[in-house]
Design a protein around this motif. Structure first.
Motif, mmCIF file in Angstrom:
data_model
loop_
_atom_site.group_PDB
_atom_site.id
_atom_site.type_symbol
_atom_site.label_atom_id
_atom_site.label_comp_id
_atom_site.label_asym_id
_atom_site.label_seq_id
_atom_site.Cartn_x
_atom_site.Cartn_y
_atom_site.Cartn_z
ATOM 1 N N PRO A 33 0.817 -1.210 0.000
ATOM 2 C CA PRO A 33 0.000 0.000 0.000
ATOM 3 C C PRO A 33 0.858 1.270 0.000
ATOM 4 C CG PRO A 33 -0.638 -1.473 1.799
ATOM 5 C CD PRO A 33 0.609 -2.011 1.187
ATOM 6 N N SER A 34 0.801 2.012 -1.071
ATOM 7 C CA SER A 34 1.445 3.325 -1.215
ATOM 8 C C SER A 34 2.897 3.383 -0.725
ATOM 9 C CB SER A 34 0.617 4.377 -0.487
ATOM 10 O OG SER A 34 1.071 5.670 -0.813
ATOM 11 N N PRO A 35 3.782 2.549 -1.292
ATOM 12 C CA PRO A 35 5.187 2.615 -0.857
ATOM 13 C C PRO A 35 5.777 3.964 -1.254
ATOM 14 C CG PRO A 35 5.019 1.331 -2.864
ATOM 15 C CD PRO A 35 3.617 1.655 -2.437
ATOM 16 N N ASN A 36 6.485 4.604 -0.330
ATOM 17 C CA ASN A 36 7.066 5.906 -0.664
ATOM 18 C C ASN A 36 8.561 5.976 -0.433
ATOM 19 O OD1 ASN A 36 7.110 6.119 2.130
ATOM 20 N ND2 ASN A 36 5.217 7.291 2.177
ATOM 21 N N PHE A 37 9.172 4.891 0.059
ATOM 22 C CA PHE A 37 10.627 4.824 0.116
ATOM 23 C C PHE A 37 11.038 3.369 0.279
ATOM 24 C CE2 PHE A 37 9.620 4.979 4.596
ATOM 25 C CZ PHE A 37 10.572 4.167 5.185
ATOM 26 N N VAL A 38 12.277 3.081 -0.075
ATOM 27 C CA VAL A 38 12.833 1.744 0.086
ATOM 28 C C VAL A 38 14.031 1.881 1.008
ATOM 29 C CG1 VAL A 38 13.950 -0.196 -1.084
ATOM 30 C CG2 VAL A 38 12.085 1.030 -2.214
ATOM 31 N N CYS A 39 14.034 1.129 2.091
ATOM 32 C CA CYS A 39 15.136 1.149 3.046
ATOM 33 C C CYS A 39 15.961 -0.114 2.835
ATOM 34 C CB CYS A 39 14.593 1.192 4.471
ATOM 35 S SG CYS A 39 15.888 1.212 5.715
ATOM 36 N N CYS A 40 17.220 0.049 2.531
ATOM 37 C CA CYS A 40 18.102 -1.102 2.319
ATOM 38 C C CYS A 40 18.899 -1.361 3.592
ATOM 39 C CB CYS A 40 19.051 -0.833 1.166
ATOM 40 S SG CYS A 40 18.180 -0.618 -0.387
ATOM 41 N N CYS A 41 18.865 -2.599 4.035
ATOM 42 C CA CYS A 41 19.583 -3.012 5.240
ATOM 43 C C CYS A 41 20.650 -4.021 4.854
ATOM 44 C CB CYS A 41 18.627 -3.646 6.243
ATOM 45 S SG CYS A 41 17.308 -2.545 6.757
ATOM 46 N N PRO A 42 21.808 -3.948 5.489
ATOM 47 C CA PRO A 42 22.861 -4.916 5.149
ATOM 48 C C PRO A 42 22.437 -6.319 5.532
ATOM 49 C CG PRO A 42 23.468 -3.654 7.089
ATOM 50 C CD PRO A 42 22.198 -3.047 6.548
ATOM 51 N N LEU A 43 22.820 -7.259 4.676
ATOM 52 C CA LEU A 43 22.538 -8.663 4.961
ATOM 53 C C LEU A 43 23.601 -9.219 5.880
ATOM 54 C CD1 LEU A 43 21.630 -9.903 1.377
ATOM 55 C CD2 LEU A 43 20.072 -9.373 3.241
ATOM 56 N N LEU A 44 23.245 -10.223 6.634
ATOM 57 C CA LEU A 44 24.197 -10.901 7.487
ATOM 58 C C LEU A 44 25.135 -11.699 6.594
ATOM 59 C CD1 LEU A 44 25.135 -11.726 10.327
ATOM 60 C CD2 LEU A 44 23.521 -13.606 10.204
ATOM 61 N N GLN A 45 26.398 -11.367 6.626
ATOM 62 C CA GLN A 45 27.388 -12.057 5.824
ATOM 63 C C GLN A 45 27.969 -13.206 6.626
ATOM 64 O OE1 GLN A 45 28.072 -11.253 2.593
ATOM 65 N NE2 GLN A 45 26.417 -9.774 2.811
ATOM 66 N N GLU A 46 28.347 -14.268 5.951
ATOM 67 C CA GLU A 46 28.887 -15.438 6.623
ATOM 68 C C GLU A 46 30.089 -15.075 7.483
ATOM 69 O OE1 GLU A 46 30.735 -19.637 5.224
ATOM 70 O OE2 GLU A 46 28.998 -18.923 4.134
ATOM 71 N N GLU A 47 30.930 -14.164 7.003
ATOM 72 C CA GLU A 47 32.121 -13.797 7.761
ATOM 73 C C GLU A 47 31.804 -12.948 8.990
ATOM 74 O OE1 GLU A 47 31.723 -11.031 4.202
ATOM 75 O OE2 GLU A 47 31.819 -13.183 4.434
ATOM 76 N N ASP A 48 30.566 -12.411 9.074
ATOM 77 C CA ASP A 48 30.160 -11.632 10.242
ATOM 78 C C ASP A 48 29.857 -12.512 11.450
ATOM 79 O OD1 ASP A 48 30.350 -9.325 8.779
ATOM 80 O OD2 ASP A 48 28.211 -9.213 8.321
ATOM 81 N N VAL A 49 29.612 -13.786 11.230
ATOM 82 C CA VAL A 49 29.242 -14.698 12.305
ATOM 83 C C VAL A 49 30.478 -15.463 12.745
ATOM 84 C CG1 VAL A 49 27.777 -16.621 12.954
ATOM 85 C CG2 VAL A 49 26.935 -14.934 11.330
ATOM 86 N N LEU A 50 30.816 -15.303 14.000
ATOM 87 C CA LEU A 50 31.969 -16.007 14.541
ATOM 88 C C LEU A 50 31.504 -17.325 15.120
ATOM 89 C CD1 LEU A 50 33.719 -13.023 16.335
ATOM 90 C CD2 LEU A 50 34.231 -13.973 14.089
ATOM 91 N N ILE A 51 31.964 -18.407 14.532
ATOM 92 C CA ILE A 51 31.581 -19.731 14.987
ATOM 93 C C ILE A 51 32.796 -20.377 15.621
ATOM 94 C CG2 ILE A 51 30.739 -22.006 14.292
ATOM 95 C CD1 ILE A 51 29.293 -20.628 11.989
ATOM 96 N N PRO A 52 32.690 -20.819 16.877
ATOM 97 C CA PRO A 52 33.822 -21.470 17.525
ATOM 98 C C PRO A 52 34.289 -22.675 16.711
ATOM 99 C CG PRO A 52 32.035 -21.112 19.085
ATOM 100 C CD PRO A 52 31.519 -20.748 17.738
ATOM 101 N N SER A 53 35.602 -22.930 16.722
ATOM 102 C CA SER A 53 36.158 -24.015 15.918
ATOM 103 C C SER A 53 35.563 -25.370 16.283
ATOM 104 C CB SER A 53 37.683 -24.046 16.049
ATOM 105 O OG SER A 53 38.033 -24.213 17.405
#
Length: 101
Positions: A33-53
């Protein structure tokens, strides 16, 4: 390329060829309904997630895996909070600009 069509109540999706500059409609369209702007948000990148070895391979410990899930959930919640704050900031700016006209 996302196009918000305020008067026709939809979002249309286009492919953009960076080499040729060609823009082609993908056939994907969403009713909004009546979109008046698009907000872009960064996606979660694989390298952003720290996974213990210990968890990076197959792990026998369910508790370790649940800790990673909790970390990922916290990271996503933080990103959502940041995005919502940005949306509110943009709404405030739009409101100010609307009253100045």
């Amino acid at each position: 390329l996302l196009v918000a069509n305020q008067d026709t109540d939809n979002l249309s999706i286009f492919n953009f060829n960076q080499c040729s500059g060609e823009i082609k409609f993908t056939g994907n369209e969403y009713r909004v309904p009546s979109p008046n702007f698009v907000c872009c948000c960064p996606l979660l990148q694989e390298e952003d997630v720290l996974i213990p070895s210990e968890v990076s391979g197959i792990s026998d410990s369910i508790s370790e895996a649940s800790e990673v899930s909790t970390d990922i959930k916290k990271h996503l919640e933080d990103n959502l909070t940041t995005a919502l704050a940005e949306v509110e900031r943009l709404r405030t700016q739009i409101s100010i600009l609307s009253t100045e006209r």
